[in-house]
Design a protein around this motif. Sequence first.
Motif, short mmCIF file in Angstrom:
data_model
loop_
_atom_site.label_atom_id
_atom_site.label_comp_id
_atom_site.label_asym_id
_atom_site.label_seq_id
_atom_site.Cartn_x
_atom_site.Cartn_y
_atom_site.Cartn_z
N HIS A 1 0.85 -1.20 0.00
CA HIS A 1 0.00 0.00 0.00
C HIS A 1 0.87 1.23 0.00
O HIS A 1 2.09 1.16 0.11
CB HIS A 1 -0.98 -0.04 1.16
CG HIS A 1 -0.37 0.05 2.53
ND1 HIS A 1 0.51 -0.90 3.02
CD2 HIS A 1 -0.50 0.97 3.52
CE1 HIS A 1 0.87 -0.58 4.25
NE2 HIS A 1 0.29 0.56 4.57
N HIS B 1 -4.56 -2.82 6.94
CA HIS B 1 -5.48 -1.72 7.25
C HIS B 1 -6.95 -2.09 7.05
O HIS B 1 -7.80 -1.64 7.81
CB HIS B 1 -5.13 -0.48 6.41
CG HIS B 1 -3.85 0.17 6.84
ND1 HIS B 1 -3.67 0.69 8.10
CD2 HIS B 1 -2.68 0.36 6.18
CE1 HIS B 1 -2.44 1.20 8.19
NE2 HIS B 1 -1.82 1.00 7.04
N CYS C 1 0.24 -3.99 6.30
CA CYS C 1 -0.31 -3.34 7.50
C CYS C 1 -1.70 -3.85 7.86
O CYS C 1 -2.21 -3.50 8.92
CB CYS C 1 -0.42 -1.83 7.29
SG CYS C 1 1.06 -0.91 7.71
N HIS D 1 1.56 3.75 1.94
CA HIS D 1 2.16 4.42 3.10
C HIS D 1 3.68 4.43 3.02
O HIS D 1 4.31 3.45 2.59
CB HIS D 1 1.71 3.75 4.40
CG HIS D 1 0.30 4.13 4.77
ND1 HIS D 1 -0.43 3.46 5.72
CD2 HIS D 1 -0.51 5.12 4.31
CE1 HIS D 1 -1.63 4.02 5.84
NE2 HIS D 1 -1.70 5.03 4.99
N ASP E 1 6.12 4.06 5.01
CA ASP E 1 6.96 3.04 5.66
C ASP E 1 7.00 1.72 4.89
O ASP E 1 7.59 0.74 5.35
CB ASP E 1 6.52 2.83 7.12
CG ASP E 1 5.05 2.48 7.25
OD1 ASP E 1 4.24 2.90 6.39
OD2 ASP E 1 4.70 1.78 8.22
N HIS E 2 6.37 1.70 3.71
CA HIS E 2 6.42 0.51 2.84
C HIS E 2 6.99 0.81 1.45
O HIS E 2 7.29 -0.11 0.70
CB HIS E 2 5.02 -0.10 2.70
CG HIS E 2 4.45 -0.52 4.00
ND1 HIS E 2 4.33 -1.85 4.37
CD2 HIS E 2 4.03 0.20 5.06
CE1 HIS E 2 3.84 -1.91 5.60
NE2 HIS E 2 3.65 -0.68 6.05
ZN ZN Z 1 0.15 1.44 6.46
#
Ligand code: ZN
Length: 303
Positions: free
Chosen positions: A98, A219, A217, A100, A102-103
């Motif tokens: 996804h 989500h 994550c 974000h 941090d990925h």
């Molecule tokens: Zn995330």
Amino acid sequence: MKSTLPRCLTVVLALGTLAAIPAGAASYRPAPAQRVTILYDAFGNRAGLTRDWGFAALVEYGGRRILFDTGDNADIFAANVRALGIDLSRLDFAVISHRHGDHIAGIQYLLSVNPGIAIYAPTERFGVFGSSLPGSFLSPDTLLPDSLRYFDGHPPARLSFGSAWPSAHFQLVDSTIQIVPGVSVILTVSDRPGTLELRELSLAISTPRGLVLLVGCSHPGIETILEASLPIGGHVFQLIGGLHLVSTPDSAIARIAAALHDRWRIDRMSPGHCTGEAAFAELRRVFGASYLYAGLGTVLELP
Ligand SMILES: [Zn+2]
Ligand SMILES: [Zn+2]
């Protein structure tokens, strides 16, 4: 492709082959690795690696090498990959769970060593991976003067929107698909406050014991992802990655941990990243010996 020979017989044949080759001969090849290596996380006990918030993992299975996510910082990602002796110029493809940061931040390093790599990412209407829409989405009003009309009233048949990595070969995924035999990505959409409508890909590897499922994550909710995995494999053998329970109340963590164990009957639990310390504790309590630690640098052998 998985050998049809029983594993013990394969080992015997391999040893027999080895014995027949003179010492030092270069033609002996060990069996391909069947494992997942955690390349990025904020906890872990392996020396020589840098812990940081984010997630990335390398899947080696059935002769294939697949990168899942790229962590939060390209320099740290590069340093961890090098320290683990991993060559990202040799990959079949990458999957980004996804959008974000941090990925995705390590995509910069990935492209520096492997500029042609295919990167599967979720389709977003507008977003960092780029996208396109038919020109008709502009809802034309033919009564307006041309100077007030988009493109003087002649929009392109399809409008393309930019990507944060213009040279990358993104393969945008709009549904659950099989990428190659035995390897699928599962698309789910979050309905949670804070990540409403965020689209996320999870990576499913078929093994003789069931699916090995990697989540970035979670989500959309881990049980939503597990529901979506049912048409592919029917049973998740091992769950690896972030379950996003880091700020979830203890009562909800207890309910989810029990469901993963009792309803979903997951055989091996290897949570990481945004799962959260309280959820690590509860999952370790519920799964006992079936909780397989998966911090930065951990190598998980697959069936
Ligand atoms: Zn995330
Ligand atoms: Zn994350």
